[in-house]
Scaffold this motif. Structure first.
Motif, PDB file in Angstrom:
ATOM      1  N   VAL A  43      20.388  39.377  63.588  1.00 13.65           N
ATOM      2  CA  VAL A  43      19.012  38.880  63.615  1.00 13.65           C
ATOM      3  C   VAL A  43      19.064  37.378  63.796  1.00 13.65           C
ATOM      4  O   VAL A  43      19.586  36.661  62.949  1.00 13.65           O
ATOM      5  CB  VAL A  43      18.259  39.236  62.321  1.00 13.65           C
ATOM      6  N   MET A  44      18.559  36.890  64.924  1.00 14.72           N
ATOM      7  CA  MET A  44      18.542  35.462  65.202  1.00 14.72           C
ATOM      8  C   MET A  44      17.256  34.866  64.649  1.00 14.72           C
ATOM      9  O   MET A  44      16.158  35.348  64.959  1.00 14.72           O
ATOM     10  CB  MET A  44      18.640  35.219  66.712  1.00 14.72           C
ATOM     11  N   ALA A 104      12.764  47.895  65.091  1.00 13.95           N
ATOM     12  CA  ALA A 104      13.781  46.840  65.052  1.00 13.95           C
ATOM     13  C   ALA A 104      15.104  47.356  64.515  1.00 13.95           C
ATOM     14  O   ALA A 104      16.173  47.018  65.042  1.00 13.95           O
ATOM     15  CB  ALA A 104      13.273  45.679  64.210  1.00 13.95           C
ATOM     16  N   ILE A 105      15.062  48.165  63.473  1.00 17.82           N
ATOM     17  CA  ILE A 105      16.299  48.731  62.914  1.00 17.82           C
ATOM     18  C   ILE A 105      16.988  49.622  63.940  1.00 17.82           C
ATOM     19  O   ILE A 105      18.221  49.601  64.095  1.00 17.82           O
ATOM     20  CB  ILE A 105      16.007  49.494  61.613  1.00 17.82           C
ATOM     21  N   ALA A 143      17.511  42.339  58.185  1.00 17.01           N
ATOM     22  CA  ALA A 143      18.965  42.175  58.187  1.00 17.01           C
ATOM     23  C   ALA A 143      19.601  42.885  56.996  1.00 17.01           C
ATOM     24  O   ALA A 143      20.668  43.502  57.124  1.00 17.01           O
ATOM     25  CB  ALA A 143      19.325  40.696  58.166  1.00 17.01           C
ATOM     26  N   ALA A 144      18.947  42.819  55.837  1.00 15.66           N
ATOM     27  CA  ALA A 144      19.486  43.476  54.646  1.00 15.66           C
ATOM     28  C   ALA A 144      19.499  44.988  54.813  1.00 15.66           C
ATOM     29  O   ALA A 144      20.467  45.663  54.442  1.00 15.66           O
ATOM     30  CB  ALA A 144      18.669  43.070  53.417  1.00 15.66           C
ATOM     31  N   PHE A 184      25.940  36.682  56.326  1.00 15.94           N
ATOM     32  CA  PHE A 184      25.928  38.112  56.039  1.00 15.94           C
ATOM     33  C   PHE A 184      25.205  38.408  54.729  1.00 15.94           C
ATOM     34  O   PHE A 184      25.246  37.594  53.790  1.00 15.94           O
ATOM     35  CB  PHE A 184      27.357  38.646  55.978  1.00 15.94           C
ATOM     36  N   PRO A 185      24.531  39.552  54.658  1.00 16.66           N
ATOM     37  CA  PRO A 185      23.874  39.934  53.403  1.00 16.66           C
ATOM     38  C   PRO A 185      24.883  40.007  52.264  1.00 16.66           C
ATOM     39  O   PRO A 185      26.018  40.455  52.448  1.00 16.66           O
ATOM     40  CB  PRO A 185      23.295  41.321  53.724  1.00 16.66           C
ATOM     41  N   ALA A 186      24.467  39.542  51.082  1.00 15.80           N
ATOM     42  CA  ALA A 186      25.335  39.540  49.899  1.00 15.80           C
ATOM     43  C   ALA A 186      24.670  40.345  48.784  1.00 15.80           C
ATOM     44  O   ALA A 186      23.652  41.006  48.989  1.00 15.80           O
ATOM     45  CB  ALA A 186      25.603  38.102  49.459  1.00 15.80           C
ATOM     46  N   GLU A 187      25.234  40.264  47.598  1.00 16.32           N
ATOM     47  CA  GLU A 187      24.726  41.057  46.474  1.00 16.32           C
ATOM     48  C   GLU A 187      23.299  40.667  46.090  1.00 16.32           C
ATOM     49  O   GLU A 187      22.564  41.460  45.530  1.00 16.32           O
ATOM     50  CB  GLU A 187      25.651  40.892  45.265  1.00 16.32           C
ATOM     51  N   GLY A 188      22.915  39.429  46.403  1.00 16.71           N
ATOM     52  CA  GLY A 188      21.578  38.981  46.041  1.00 16.71           C
ATOM     53  C   GLY A 188      20.470  39.555  46.893  1.00 16.71           C
ATOM     54  O   GLY A 188      19.291  39.286  46.637  1.00 16.71           O
ATOM     55  N   GLY A 189      20.807  40.358  47.914  1.00 12.01           N
ATOM     56  CA  GLY A 189      19.799  40.998  48.740  1.00 12.01           C
ATOM     57  C   GLY A 189      19.083  40.023  49.651  1.00 12.01           C
ATOM     58  O   GLY A 189      19.581  38.950  49.985  1.00 12.01           O
ATOM     59  N   ARG A 190      17.879  40.400  50.060  1.00 10.54           N
ATOM     60  CA  ARG A 190      17.155  39.629  51.064  1.00 10.54           C
ATOM     61  C   ARG A 190      16.749  38.249  50.554  1.00 10.54           C
ATOM     62  O   ARG A 190      16.674  37.302  51.347  1.00 10.54           O
ATOM     63  CB  ARG A 190      15.940  40.401  51.556  1.00 10.54           C
TER      64      ARG A 190
END
Length: 230
Positions: A43-44, A104-105, A143-144, A184-190
């Motif tokens: 996702v840009m 989108a997904i 993205a998440a 990149f998505p991490a544990e903290g989510g969106r």
């Protein structure tokens, strides 16, 4: 690739190529790739300072962009056909648009790049995400959910194209585009992804300013200010 996809791709490159050649009359564009855009789904996200941003980013970034844009752009028969052929995804900015999210997904699952302006409109000064203003969550939710990276991009100078004087060949406006490292998505989510992207965009702007020796005058100004410039 289906015949429909092939037609959309050919139409996209024809329109983007034509607009790129037209914009060369008024703009001298420098792309500064501090990082490479991933080959897979992503996702840009970019700041938004003028109506020229979508064709400039489509023309100068190395990958095809499936833009998410407000549904109002699809209001006529011809605009709906054109934007559909360009693979633009319409979104209702005033509600929970699940259809746009699903579309989108699906595009991301096919390995494509989605383009979003998370400011929700043209912004400059303190209202710009480059100055720390808030961003809408749609890009980071997407993205998440897709488990793909966000690619931060900064564009500076495109609002100078509102000034007719810059379309004179010897006064082409200088436009700068910077590409940052994928996030990149991490544990903290969106929410964490949004915060990380916000910080990355500001850092990317600072790196672009330093690399190209820009001044405050090169940072986003309103279209009205640019049109009044001598």
């Amino acid at each position: 690739m289906t015949p429909r996809d092939a037609f959309h791709l050919a139409f996209y490159h024809f329109v983007v190529g034509s607009l790129k050649n037209l914009l060369r009359l008024g703009a001298s564009v420098r792309v500064v790739p501090f990082a490479k855009i991933p080959a897979g789904p992503c996702v840009m996200v970019s700041n938004h300072i003028s109506h020229f941003d979508p064709p400039l980013l489509s023309g100068y970034l190395p990958r095809k962009i499936d833009w998410i844009a407000m549904a109002e752009l699809f209001g006529t028969k011809w605009s709906k056909a054109g934007f559909t052929w360009l693979d633009v995804i319409p979104v209702d900015r005033h509600g929970d648009d699940r259809q746009a999210l699903r579309t989108a997904i699906k595009r991301l699952e096919a390995g494509r790049m989605i383009g979003i302006f998370p400011e929700g409109g043209i912004r400059d000064g303190e209202r710009s995400i480059l100055s720390g203003a808030e961003m809408r969550e749609g890009a980071f939710l997407l993205a998440a959910k897709a488990g793909c990276p966000v690619v931060p991009v900064v564009i500076l100078g495109s609002e100078r194209l509102y000034n007719r004087r810059n379309w004179i060949s010897w006064r082409r406006a200088k436009v700068y585009i910077a590409i940052g490292d994928p996030i990149f998505p991490a544990e903290g989510g969106r929410k964490q992804l949004r915060d990380d992207t916000a910080a990355a965009l500001i850092c990317l702007k600072d790196r672009l300013v330093e690399a190209c020796q820009l001044t405050d005058d090169d940072l986003p100004h309103s279209p009205q200010e640019r049109m009044r410039e001598p």
